[in-house]
Design a protein around this motif. Structure first.
Motif, PDB file in Angstrom:
ATOM      1  N   GLY A  43      26.733  41.327  36.426  1.00 19.92           N
ATOM      2  CA  GLY A  43      27.963  40.554  36.316  1.00 19.92           C
ATOM      3  C   GLY A  43      27.598  39.226  35.717  1.00 19.92           C
ATOM      4  N   LYS A 177      36.374  38.369  37.309  1.00 23.06           N
ATOM      5  CA  LYS A 177      35.380  38.495  38.257  1.00 23.06           C
ATOM      6  C   LYS A 177      36.238  38.921  39.675  1.00 23.06           C
ATOM      7  N   ILE A 178      37.124  37.707  40.036  1.00 25.00           N
ATOM      8  CA  ILE A 178      37.755  37.631  41.168  1.00 25.00           C
ATOM      9  C   ILE A 178      38.851  38.895  41.081  1.00 25.00           C
ATOM     10  N   LEU A 179      39.326  39.127  40.033  1.00 25.53           N
ATOM     11  CA  LEU A 179      40.493  40.309  40.190  1.00 25.53           C
ATOM     12  C   LEU A 179      39.519  41.873  39.982  1.00 25.53           C
ATOM     13  N   GLY A 180      38.385  41.652  40.237  1.00 27.11           N
ATOM     14  CA  GLY A 180      37.384  42.846  40.186  1.00 27.11           C
ATOM     15  C   GLY A 180      37.378  43.627  38.883  1.00 27.11           C
ATOM     16  N   LEU A 181      37.096  42.869  37.921  1.00 32.33           N
ATOM     17  CA  LEU A 181      37.188  43.344  36.662  1.00 32.33           C
ATOM     18  C   LEU A 181      35.620  43.461  36.306  1.00 32.33           C
ATOM     19  N   PRO A 182      35.290  44.404  35.591  1.00 35.24           N
ATOM     20  CA  PRO A 182      33.844  44.316  34.974  1.00 35.24           C
ATOM     21  C   PRO A 182      33.352  43.113  34.233  1.00 35.24           C
ATOM     22  N   TYR A 183      32.130  42.781  33.917  1.00 30.51           N
ATOM     23  CA  TYR A 183      31.812  41.752  33.105  1.00 30.51           C
ATOM     24  C   TYR A 183      31.219  42.275  31.570  1.00 30.51           C
ATOM     25  N   GLY A 185      34.529  39.916  31.668  1.00 32.03           N
ATOM     26  CA  GLY A 185      35.888  40.027  31.801  1.00 32.03           C
ATOM     27  C   GLY A 185      36.941  39.430  31.169  1.00 32.03           C
ATOM     28  N   GLN A 227      43.241  35.371  47.098  1.00 32.14           N
ATOM     29  CA  GLN A 227      42.879  35.666  48.567  1.00 32.14           C
ATOM     30  C   GLN A 227      44.264  35.755  49.190  1.00 32.14           C
ATOM     31  N   THR A 230      46.152  38.908  48.596  1.00 29.52           N
ATOM     32  CA  THR A 230      45.916  40.083  48.895  1.00 29.52           C
ATOM     33  C   THR A 230      45.794  40.361  50.530  1.00 29.52           C
ATOM     34  N   ILE A 237      46.486  43.104  43.635  1.00 32.90           N
ATOM     35  CA  ILE A 237      46.068  43.000  42.232  1.00 32.90           C
ATOM     36  C   ILE A 237      46.461  44.275  41.360  1.00 32.90           C
TER      37      ILE A 237
END
Length: 340
Positions: A43, A177-183, A185, A227, A230, A237
């Protein structure tokens, strides 16, 4: 030192890309970049792994650049390398290699500031390319830097505004990264943003004095927002990804453009050049093209291959230093925090 044929070998190793380029009289003959996939699983860039990969990549990358340029290494007039800023371990690999090759070929060694090189990439000779005239303002935006620079000539550059904490590229990547997308991002936010509504979710515009920036609070606001949403809806998201990305991108571009407008007003300079990895972002490119019409600015946007870390920009900086006979001695060392 006049010469009809100036061949500059540029070497770039400031972060996680090993790059080499051959420049002939200002024109690029080859521009090779070896990217390091190993960091994706972590990441972010792991410095120790980056320096090891540079050691593996630098010889084949330089060899390939010389071969693709269809020249002999004996044709090389000088070797330009990134002295800094960057990761110390990565910089040491490029610095050591450049010194060794310079000694072996008995050609001058030229140290280059990575951030100045990003700006000078605008002066690479390309067909139909527009070049800014001096003085101009450069917005250098990347994962490690956010600066407004007054550029008076090839060698005289003054930082008139910079981030007080995080860089805009980090704000993009951390938001992703907060959205869960890969590096990494940032490019993914850009991709999703193009299909979303930028006015869906308002994010704050930090109040920072003068021409400086701050992005740490912006990242925190994105975190708290996600936060909260969700907690209310676990699928928030997934259901709103494109609109979230569009809103984040719109807000970050607005911050950059607000400061640029202020810089133009203060300096009276209406020529704007962007540089650095984030200058590949479609949002900032569109905003600058709109600014040309709205404010009568002249905006200069580099080719995509010259936005991210590359050796072509190191070579063009080396070219102008060569013309100025600005050479380095072999006692020179890498500088992780290398100022202009």
């Amino acid at each position: 030192m006049a010469s009809k044929n100036i061949y500059i070998l540029g070497i770039e190793s400031s972060c996680d890309d090993t790059a080499a380029a051959i420049l002939h009289n200002g024109k690029i003959l080859s521009n090779i970049v070896a990217t390091q996939e190993v960091h994706q699983q972590y990441g972010g860039v792991v410095p120790e792994l980056a320096s090891r990969a540079h050691q593996q990549n630098i010889v084949p990358v330089v060899h390939q650049a010389i071969a693709m340029a269809n020249i002999d290494k004996k044709d090389i007039s000088a070797i330009a390398f990134t002295r800094g800023p960057g990761l110390m371990g990565s910089l040491l690999v490029g610095t050591s290699f450049a010194k060794s090759l310079s000694l072996g070929l008995r050609v001058p060694l030229i140290e280059v500031n990575h951030m100045q090189a990003h700006i000078l990439a605008h002066f690479i000779e390309e067909e139909n390319s527009k070049k800014p005239s001096f003085p101009f303002l450069a917005l250098t935006i990347s994962g490690g830097h956010t600066q407004i620079v007054k550029v008076s000539n090839y060698f005289e550059m003054e930082v008139i505004g910079e981030t007080t904490d995080d860089a805009v590229g980090e704000a993009f990547d951390k938001s992703a990264k907060i959205l869960g997308l890969p590096y990494p991002g940032g490019p993914l936010i850009d991709r999703y943003a193009q299909e979303g509504n930028p006015k869906s979710f308002p994010f704050p515009n930090p109040k920072v004095p003068d021409l400086n920036f701050s992005f740490s609070g912006f990242k925190t606001s994105v975190l708290y927002f996600i936060q909260k949403k969700t907690k209310e809806n676990p699928d928030f998201i997934a259901e709103n990804l494109k609109d979230i990305c569009a809103s984040i991108q719109f807000s970050l571009v607005r911050i950059l453009m607000d400061k640029l407008r202020k810089a133009v007003k203060q300096t009276g300079i209406n020529q704007i050049a962007i540089a650095g990895g984030v200058s590949a972002n479609s949002g900032i490119r569109v905003a600058l093209m709109e600014a040309e019409k709205l404010y009568n600015w002249k905006c200069f946007i580099p080719k995509f291959e010259y936005t991210t870390d590359n050796a072509a920009m190191i070579a063009i900086a080396g070219h102008y230093k060569f013309l100025n006979q600005d050479f380095s001695n072999f006692s020179i060392t890498a500088e992780a925090r290398y100022k202009f």
